[in-house]
Motif scaffolding. Structure first.
Motif, mmCIF file in Angstrom:
data_model
loop_
_atom_site.group_PDB
_atom_site.id
_atom_site.type_symbol
_atom_site.label_atom_id
_atom_site.label_comp_id
_atom_site.label_asym_id
_atom_site.label_seq_id
_atom_site.Cartn_x
_atom_site.Cartn_y
_atom_site.Cartn_z
ATOM 1 N N UNK A 1 14.646 -1.807 -1.560
ATOM 2 C CA UNK A 1 14.535 -2.521 -2.836
ATOM 3 C C UNK A 1 14.119 -3.970 -2.626
ATOM 4 N N UNK A 2 14.678 -4.617 -1.619
ATOM 5 C CA UNK A 2 14.329 -6.010 -1.357
ATOM 6 C C UNK A 2 12.865 -6.131 -0.935
ATOM 7 N N UNK B 1 0.831 -1.214 0.000
ATOM 8 C CA UNK B 1 0.000 0.000 0.000
ATOM 9 C C UNK B 1 0.862 1.258 0.000
ATOM 10 N N UNK B 2 1.944 1.238 0.779
ATOM 11 C CA UNK B 2 2.835 2.405 0.827
ATOM 12 C C UNK B 2 3.476 2.633 -0.536
ATOM 13 N N UNK B 3 4.001 1.576 -1.143
ATOM 14 C CA UNK B 3 4.628 1.709 -2.463
ATOM 15 C C UNK B 3 3.599 2.133 -3.512
ATOM 16 N N UNK B 4 2.400 1.600 -3.428
ATOM 17 C CA UNK B 4 1.357 1.965 -4.381
ATOM 18 C C UNK B 4 0.988 3.432 -4.243
ATOM 19 N N UNK B 5 0.934 3.903 -3.031
ATOM 20 C CA UNK B 5 0.558 5.292 -2.773
ATOM 21 C C UNK B 5 1.664 6.278 -3.128
ATOM 22 N N UNK B 6 2.889 5.960 -2.766
ATOM 23 C CA UNK B 6 3.993 6.915 -2.901
ATOM 24 C C UNK B 6 4.893 6.660 -4.104
ATOM 25 N N UNK B 7 4.926 5.434 -4.594
ATOM 26 C CA UNK B 7 5.876 5.070 -5.639
ATOM 27 C C UNK B 7 7.176 4.593 -5.012
ATOM 28 N N UNK B 8 7.960 3.855 -5.773
ATOM 29 C CA UNK B 8 9.202 3.296 -5.235
ATOM 30 C C UNK B 8 10.181 4.388 -4.820
ATOM 31 N N UNK B 9 10.437 5.307 -5.728
ATOM 32 C CA UNK B 9 11.474 6.310 -5.486
ATOM 33 C C UNK B 9 11.157 7.182 -4.272
ATOM 34 N N UNK B 10 9.906 7.589 -4.120
ATOM 35 C CA UNK B 10 9.526 8.513 -3.043
ATOM 36 C C UNK B 10 9.345 7.825 -1.693
ATOM 37 N N UNK B 11 9.341 6.505 -1.684
ATOM 38 C CA UNK B 11 9.165 5.770 -0.427
ATOM 39 C C UNK B 11 10.500 5.589 0.272
ATOM 40 N N UNK B 12 10.517 5.895 1.559
ATOM 41 C CA UNK B 12 11.723 5.694 2.366
ATOM 42 C C UNK B 12 11.487 4.540 3.337
ATOM 43 N N UNK B 13 12.549 4.096 3.961
ATOM 44 C CA UNK B 13 12.409 3.071 4.993
ATOM 45 C C UNK B 13 11.583 3.610 6.166
ATOM 46 N N UNK C 1 8.279 4.041 -14.976
ATOM 47 C CA UNK C 1 8.629 5.429 -15.257
ATOM 48 C C UNK C 1 9.473 6.055 -14.155
ATOM 49 N N UNK C 2 9.295 5.573 -12.936
ATOM 50 C CA UNK C 2 9.845 6.221 -11.751
ATOM 51 C C UNK C 2 11.192 5.671 -11.306
ATOM 52 N N UNK C 3 11.361 4.374 -11.379
ATOM 53 C CA UNK C 3 12.486 3.798 -10.648
ATOM 54 C C UNK C 3 13.341 2.819 -11.408
ATOM 55 N N UNK C 4 12.825 2.249 -12.446
ATOM 56 C CA UNK C 4 13.493 1.065 -12.968
ATOM 57 C C UNK C 4 14.887 1.324 -13.518
ATOM 58 N N UNK C 5 15.167 2.470 -14.089
ATOM 59 C CA UNK C 5 16.490 2.709 -14.653
ATOM 60 C C UNK C 5 17.574 2.819 -13.578
ATOM 61 N N UNK C 6 17.180 3.216 -12.388
ATOM 62 C CA UNK C 6 18.131 3.325 -11.284
ATOM 63 C C UNK C 6 18.309 2.007 -10.536
ATOM 64 N N UNK C 7 17.430 1.064 -10.799
ATOM 65 C CA UNK C 7 17.439 -0.196 -10.052
ATOM 66 C C UNK C 7 17.206 -1.343 -11.034
ATOM 67 N N UNK C 8 18.259 -1.935 -11.554
ATOM 68 C CA UNK C 8 18.107 -2.953 -12.593
ATOM 69 C C UNK C 8 17.237 -4.145 -12.181
ATOM 70 N N UNK C 9 17.274 -4.525 -10.906
ATOM 71 C CA UNK C 9 16.441 -5.665 -10.481
ATOM 72 C C UNK C 9 14.963 -5.302 -10.544
ATOM 73 N N UNK C 10 14.652 -4.053 -10.263
ATOM 74 C CA UNK C 10 13.261 -3.607 -10.359
ATOM 75 C C UNK C 10 12.858 -3.518 -11.822
#
Length: 194
Positions: free
Chosen positions: A52-53, A18-30, A110-119
């Motif tokens: 990332x994990x 839910x957090x990732x869906x709401x904020x997106x990968x890049x904008x979500x912090x631990x 669009x948000x994160x994949x180029x910075x994180x190859x596994x994503x």
């Protein structure tokens, strides 16, 4: 006890999604994940590793559910109703919630994949899997109507359209407008009876 999780893992991972869906990968912090899951940051690191994990774990589970539900939506007796049902399922998934949450996979691409190859790989696996689900669903239908293009090309075009619908939803198109776009795509793909 060492090695025993002191929290409900399924609930915590569901809330992380839910957090990732709401904020997106890049904008979500631990810290966001800790607040959203109710699990201390150190416990999250210990249990899963970093952001990332955690994302990959919840995204892969999300992707499998999405693919299963998409296959179910396609299980219709004729090509037109199968595609319309599939698009209706996809539109419902991206417009759910108030405000709507959009499409996690498109946002992530669009948000994160180029910075994180596994994503990037996980998103590509979902899209490839969705193409296979659509292809297999279309080739299983024997209604005699056929497609205006070969099934693999049709499946790729359908998947591409789902990504476009996700972007249009973010631009303010309502579900009825998205369904109209999908219906136009279906009418262009399904051969008309002679």
């Amino acid at each position: 006890m060492a090695g025993v999780r002191q929290f409900d893992e399924a609930a915590a991972l569901g809330r992380a999604l839910e957090v990732f869906t709401s904020r997106g990968f890049r904008a979500t912090s631990m810290l966001d994940l800790a607040a959203g899951t109710g699990v201390q940051r150190g416990s999250l690191y210990h249990a899963y590793g970093g952001k990332e994990e955690i994302f990959l774990r919840v995204f892969r589970a999300y992707a499998q559910r999405f693919l299963d539900d998409a296959a179910e939506a396609l299980a219709r007796p004729d090509t037109s109703s199968a595609l319309l049902s599939f698009f209706d399922y996809c539109i419902g998934a991206i417009t759910r919630g108030t405000p709507s949450h959009g499409c996690l996979s498109t946002r992530t691409a669009l948000d994160a994949s180029r910075d994180a190859p596994r994503i990037d790989t996980a998103v590509r696996e979902l899209l490839d899997g969705l193409e296979t689900v659509v292809h297999d669903g279309l080739t299983a239908i024997k209604d005699g109507r056929g497609l205006t293009v070969e099934p693999r090309a049709a499946a790729r075009l359908v998947v591409t359209t789902t990504r476009g619908l996700a972007v249009m939803e973010r631009a303010g198109f309502d579900p009825d407008q998205l369904r109209d776009i999908a219906a136009t795509q279906v009418s262009s793909l399904v051969a008309q009876p002679r």
